[in-house]
Write an enzyme that holds these catalytic residues in place. Structure first.
Site, PDB file in Angstrom:
ATOM      1  N   ASP A 115     -26.619 -75.786 -15.981  1.00  0.00           N
ATOM      2  CA  ASP A 115     -25.632 -74.819 -16.485  1.00  0.00           C
ATOM      3  C   ASP A 115     -25.917 -73.376 -16.056  1.00  0.00           C
ATOM      4  OD1 ASP A 115     -24.368 -76.900 -17.723  1.00  0.00           O
ATOM      5  OD2 ASP A 115     -24.989 -76.384 -19.750  1.00  0.00           O
TER       6      ASP A 115
ATOM      7  N   LYS B  59       1.218 -75.090  -1.382  1.00  0.00           N
ATOM      8  CA  LYS B  59       1.798 -76.360  -1.819  1.00  0.00           C
ATOM      9  C   LYS B  59       0.836 -77.193  -2.668  1.00  0.00           C
ATOM     10  CE  LYS B  59       5.086 -76.731   1.980  1.00  0.00           C
ATOM     11  NZ  LYS B  59       5.610 -77.576   3.084  1.00  0.00           N
ATOM     12  N   SER B  60      -0.452 -76.905  -2.560  1.00  0.00           N
ATOM     13  CA  SER B  60      -1.439 -77.640  -3.359  1.00  0.00           C
ATOM     14  C   SER B  60      -2.440 -76.654  -3.944  1.00  0.00           C
ATOM     15  CB  SER B  60      -2.164 -78.684  -2.510  1.00  0.00           C
ATOM     16  OG  SER B  60      -2.889 -78.066  -1.460  1.00  0.00           O
TER      17      SER B  60
ATOM     18  N   GLY C 233     -32.122 -75.440 -25.724  1.00  0.00           N
ATOM     19  CA  GLY C 233     -32.668 -76.220 -26.825  1.00  0.00           C
ATOM     20  C   GLY C 233     -34.145 -76.506 -26.664  1.00  0.00           C
TER      21      GLY C 233
END
Length: 329
Positions: free
Chosen positions: A134, A221-222, A110
């Site tokens: 970004d 498991k995670s 922008g």
């Protein structure tokens, strides 16, 4: 030469070191640097730097200590008024009142779009510098603030992994990035995450569930899944609900990192990039350049016309996604 400088749009770690470099480089040329507060809106309102002995001029001592300071001492904002005929007229009038010969703008897409439009109404020179976490701009391998934002997000994920492992849980971590998934993907790779959802790549709920079931069968498991805010499913909260309905094999929680990614002291990579581009922008003005963004590609400082920078957003590469898939398995 009298050079105006402003920061516009979202703040990014490294904007202050960039300002420091601009002021010091301009001083070496014998130039005057005029600080414009709150971006294009400040230019419309006539809001200028007041921290120097000479009105509005930023002296070389005024930028001492900015290397490690996050945010921007010039402040930033987003201005809808700037894109109106009346707003543009006020901005040009203030540029002329300050007798500015050139303007350096630090910000994202922008900001550069605004600079490109300003050139149609003002006969001064403008050089843009990419300042956005970004990393979505063409014309530079990396933007100022990206490295620090990745570091911040990875630090958060390292902490979340402790809790995920303690409770056999899956976290969906939402990362900034409306148009480009670079921040999310780099965070996922550096954080050892299993899946990344990014705007550029379409991935169905069925495919994600298939991957999660595969990981479950492998004995994981995670899990940590990184989700760019611009992902096709509408962000982490929306994705969680869709995964629940589809039978996700893990208990899930959402963490939205949000604006915390913009803050903090810039890491050395951002300080160095900001210093390079700040000095290069001043040098480029003295070479008669205008209407271009200063960037670094493959280790070389380059200038890219605004029209070629703002035409599109950077896209993540399939190779990076494939690499994540390989190392996550």
């Amino acid at each position: 030469m009298r050079i105006g400088v402003l920061c516009s749009g979202g703040d990014a770690p490294g904007m202050n070191p960039c300002l420091r470099a601009i002021v010091r480089a301009a001083g070496a040329y014998g130039d005057e640097v005029i600080g414009i507060k709150h971006g294009y809106q400040g230019l419309i309102d006539g809001e200028f730097w007041t921290g120097a002995n000479i009105p509005h001029e930023i002296g070389i001592r005024a930028v001492s200590g900015l290397t490690s300071k996050g945010g921007t001492v010039l402040n930033s904002s987003r201005s809808k008024e700037f894109m109106t005929e009346e707003g543009m007229k006020k901005a040009v009038e203030n540029l002329k009142k300050q007798n500015l010969d050139a303007l350096i703008t630090i910000g994202g897409n922008g900001t550069l779009s605004g600079a490109n439009e300003l050139l149609k109404h003002w006969d001064g020179k403008i050089i843009g510098i990419p300042g956005t976490i970004d990393n979505d701009l063409l014309g530079s391998d990396f933007t100022i603030g990206f490295a620090t934002a990745v570091n911040t997000a990875v630090d958060a994920i390292d902490k979340l992994r402790d809790t995920a492992g303690s409770h056999d849980m899956m976290f969906l971590v939402e990362i900034m990035g409306r148009h480009c998934g670079d921040l999310a993907l780099h965070t996922a790779i550096a954080g050892g995450c299993e899946i990344a959802a990014v705007p550029e790549i379409q991935c169905s709920i069925e495919d994600i569930i298939k991957k999660l079931n595969h990981f479950k069968q492998l004995g994981k498991k995670s899990m940590i899944m990184v989700v760019a805010e611009g992902d096709e499913h509408g962000g982490a909260n929306s994705l969680l609900e869709l995964l629940k309905k589809a039978g996700c094999p893990y208990e899930m929680r959402v963490v939205v990192l949000g604006h915390v990614q913009r803050g903090g002291s810039p890491v050395p990579a951002d300080r160095i990039l900001a210093t390079k581009l700040g000095c290069f922008a001043v040098y480029s003005l003295h070479q008669g350049e205008s209407g271009k963004m200063a960037g670094e590609i493959a280790g070389q400082l380059v200038l890219t016309p605004f029209k070629d920078v703002i035409v599109d957003h950077r896209q993540v590469t399939p190779e990076m996604l494939e690499m994540l898939s390989i190392v996550a398995s």
